[in-house]
Design a protein around this motif. Sequence first.
Motif, PDB file in Angstrom:
ATOM      1  N   UNK A 122       0.835  -1.200   0.000  1.00 47.07           N
ATOM      2  CA  UNK A 122       0.000   0.000   0.000  1.00 47.07           C
ATOM      3  C   UNK A 122       0.870   1.250   0.000  1.00 47.07           C
ATOM      4  N   UNK A 123       0.405   2.327  -0.615  1.00 47.41           N
ATOM      5  CA  UNK A 123       1.126   3.603  -0.527  1.00 47.41           C
ATOM      6  C   UNK A 123       1.279   4.012   0.932  1.00 47.41           C
ATOM      7  N   UNK A 124       2.369   4.695   1.262  1.00 50.02           N
ATOM      8  CA  UNK A 124       2.688   5.023   2.647  1.00 50.02           C
ATOM      9  C   UNK A 124       1.557   5.776   3.345  1.00 50.02           C
ATOM     10  N   UNK A 125       0.927   6.725   2.649  1.00 51.52           N
ATOM     11  CA  UNK A 125      -0.123   7.517   3.290  1.00 51.52           C
ATOM     12  C   UNK A 125      -1.370   6.682   3.577  1.00 51.52           C
ATOM     13  N   UNK A 126      -1.707   5.768   2.665  1.00 45.14           N
ATOM     14  CA  UNK A 126      -2.863   4.886   2.874  1.00 45.14           C
ATOM     15  C   UNK A 126      -2.581   3.909   4.011  1.00 45.14           C
ATOM     16  N   UNK A 127      -1.371   3.348   4.027  1.00 49.91           N
ATOM     17  CA  UNK A 127      -0.999   2.402   5.076  1.00 49.91           C
ATOM     18  C   UNK A 127      -1.076   3.079   6.445  1.00 49.91           C
ATOM     19  N   UNK A 128      -0.544   4.303   6.519  1.00 49.69           N
ATOM     20  CA  UNK A 128      -0.523   5.023   7.797  1.00 49.69           C
ATOM     21  C   UNK A 128      -1.935   5.319   8.279  1.00 49.69           C
ATOM     22  N   UNK A 129      -2.845   5.634   7.358  1.00 59.65           N
ATOM     23  CA  UNK A 129      -4.202   6.025   7.724  1.00 59.65           C
ATOM     24  C   UNK A 129      -5.072   4.841   8.117  1.00 59.65           C
ATOM     25  N   UNK A 130      -4.931   3.698   7.410  1.00 61.36           N
ATOM     26  CA  UNK A 130      -5.869   2.607   7.592  1.00 61.36           C
ATOM     27  C   UNK A 130      -5.281   1.339   8.221  1.00 61.36           C
ATOM     28  N   UNK A 131      -3.972   1.168   8.176  1.00 59.39           N
ATOM     29  CA  UNK A 131      -3.392  -0.106   8.599  1.00 59.39           C
ATOM     30  C   UNK A 131      -2.455   0.034   9.790  1.00 59.39           C
ATOM     31  N   UNK A 132      -1.652   1.065   9.811  1.00 56.36           N
ATOM     32  CA  UNK A 132      -0.611   1.200  10.821  1.00 56.36           C
ATOM     33  C   UNK A 132      -1.165   1.117  12.247  1.00 56.36           C
ATOM     34  N   UNK A 133      -0.494   0.300  13.062  1.00 55.30           N
ATOM     35  CA  UNK A 133      -0.892   0.122  14.452  1.00 55.30           C
ATOM     36  C   UNK A 133      -0.097   1.096  15.314  1.00 55.30           C
ATOM     37  N   UNK A 134      -0.728   2.194  15.706  1.00 57.57           N
ATOM     38  CA  UNK A 134      -0.014   3.225  16.472  1.00 57.57           C
ATOM     39  C   UNK A 134       0.363   2.740  17.873  1.00 57.57           C
ATOM     40  N   UNK A 135      -0.299   1.675  18.346  1.00 58.80           N
ATOM     41  CA  UNK A 135       0.017   1.168  19.683  1.00 58.80           C
ATOM     42  C   UNK A 135       1.401   0.519  19.736  1.00 58.80           C
ATOM     43  N   UNK A 136       1.962   0.203  18.560  1.00 60.63           N
ATOM     44  CA  UNK A 136       3.295  -0.417  18.517  1.00 60.63           C
ATOM     45  C   UNK A 136       4.352   0.552  17.984  1.00 60.63           C
ATOM     46  N   UNK A 137       4.023   1.851  17.977  1.00 55.75           N
ATOM     47  CA  UNK A 137       4.964   2.839  17.436  1.00 55.75           C
ATOM     48  C   UNK A 137       6.262   2.890  18.230  1.00 55.75           C
ATOM     49  N   UNK A 138       6.196   2.565  19.527  1.00 57.78           N
ATOM     50  CA  UNK A 138       7.419   2.561  20.340  1.00 57.78           C
ATOM     51  C   UNK A 138       8.379   1.463  19.885  1.00 57.78           C
ATOM     52  N   UNK A 139       7.835   0.354  19.412  1.00 57.70           N
ATOM     53  CA  UNK A 139       8.688  -0.737  18.912  1.00 57.70           C
ATOM     54  C   UNK A 139       9.365  -0.316  17.614  1.00 57.70           C
ATOM     55  N   UNK A 140       8.580   0.337  16.736  1.00 57.15           N
ATOM     56  CA  UNK A 140       9.146   0.860  15.493  1.00 57.15           C
ATOM     57  C   UNK A 140      10.237   1.877  15.793  1.00 57.15           C
ATOM     58  N   UNK A 141       9.993   2.709  16.797  1.00 62.95           N
ATOM     59  CA  UNK A 141      10.977   3.716  17.176  1.00 62.95           C
ATOM     60  C   UNK A 141      12.265   3.102  17.681  1.00 62.95           C
ATOM     61  N   UNK A 142      12.149   2.075  18.517  1.00 64.84           N
ATOM     62  CA  UNK A 142      13.350   1.401  19.030  1.00 64.84           C
ATOM     63  C   UNK A 142      14.129   0.751  17.888  1.00 64.84           C
ATOM     64  N   UNK A 143      13.402   0.129  16.964  1.00 65.26           N
ATOM     65  CA  UNK A 143      14.049  -0.505  15.812  1.00 65.26           C
ATOM     66  C   UNK A 143      14.847   0.519  15.018  1.00 65.26           C
ATOM     67  N   UNK A 144      14.229   1.662  14.747  1.00 62.52           N
ATOM     68  CA  UNK A 144      14.900   2.721  14.007  1.00 62.52           C
ATOM     69  C   UNK A 144      16.139   3.213  14.749  1.00 62.52           C
ATOM     70  N   UNK A 145      16.008   3.440  16.055  1.00 61.95           N
ATOM     71  CA  UNK A 145      17.126   3.968  16.845  1.00 61.95           C
ATOM     72  C   UNK A 145      18.296   2.994  16.846  1.00 61.95           C
ATOM     73  N   UNK A 146      18.021   1.710  17.088  1.00 61.64           N
ATOM     74  CA  UNK A 146      19.096   0.716  17.155  1.00 61.64           C
ATOM     75  C   UNK A 146      19.789   0.568  15.803  1.00 61.64           C
TER      76      UNK A 146
END
Length: 239
Positions: free
Chosen positions: A116-140
């Motif tokens: 899916x396009x990034x904007x569509x994925x963010x609006x309809x699919x992305x699980x914001x409750x796991x954003x901290x996990x995504x953040x840790x992944x990016x940082x590491x």
Amino acid sequence: MSATPEISSQFDISDHEKDKLIGEVIRYILFKTEQNSGCPIRREDLTQLITSKGYKQRNLPAFVINEAKSKLSSIFGYELRELQRSRPSASSKSTRASQSHLPTGDAKSYIIISQLPADIYKKYVEDTSSSHVTGLTFVVIGILHLGGGKITEENLWHHLKRLGVHENDESHPNFANTKLAVEALVQQRYLQKEKVNGPEGSAVYYELAERALDPEINDRIKEYITQIVQKDATSLEAD
């Protein structure tokens, strides 16, 4: 592209059997991805899922996996991306001895990625409750990028500590056990971990693994790092 009757008939199975196998592989991929928090699925496991049904045709597993890949894309909007397991870069005798636990044989695995396009994925699919996990992944991954792709475990935790993530914290408000949170990145193949024995003792190293080295992810990480550096530089100039 779906199989033609001529292609599937060479395996001496009916269309019903073929479709059933493809469906089981798709369900297995989706279920395991959810159950194991996105950890790669070994091709060996998919092959075994097919051969355990009593099918012994040599090329049947590859055929079914390819058909499952096509349907995952056309029906579910997922790309089934193949990963080739990478090995630690160090090459000393002591290091090679410490790598003896690595699996041999077929080291290929698969992950699914939304198409899916990034904007569509963010609006309809992305699980914001796991954003901290995504953040840790990016940082590491970012820390390892800036460290040349490989750093010691001690050095990694030194940097994470500065961000409030401590090595022995088992009750972090977001990650609970922080060691397990970082270890999950190894299981998901963003990182690989090795113990190196040297004349001054042993040390544990983290190195970028195949998922973090994927060109798409690699380019995004570099872009984000550049944006952060430019933002910091602009703030310093303003001061």
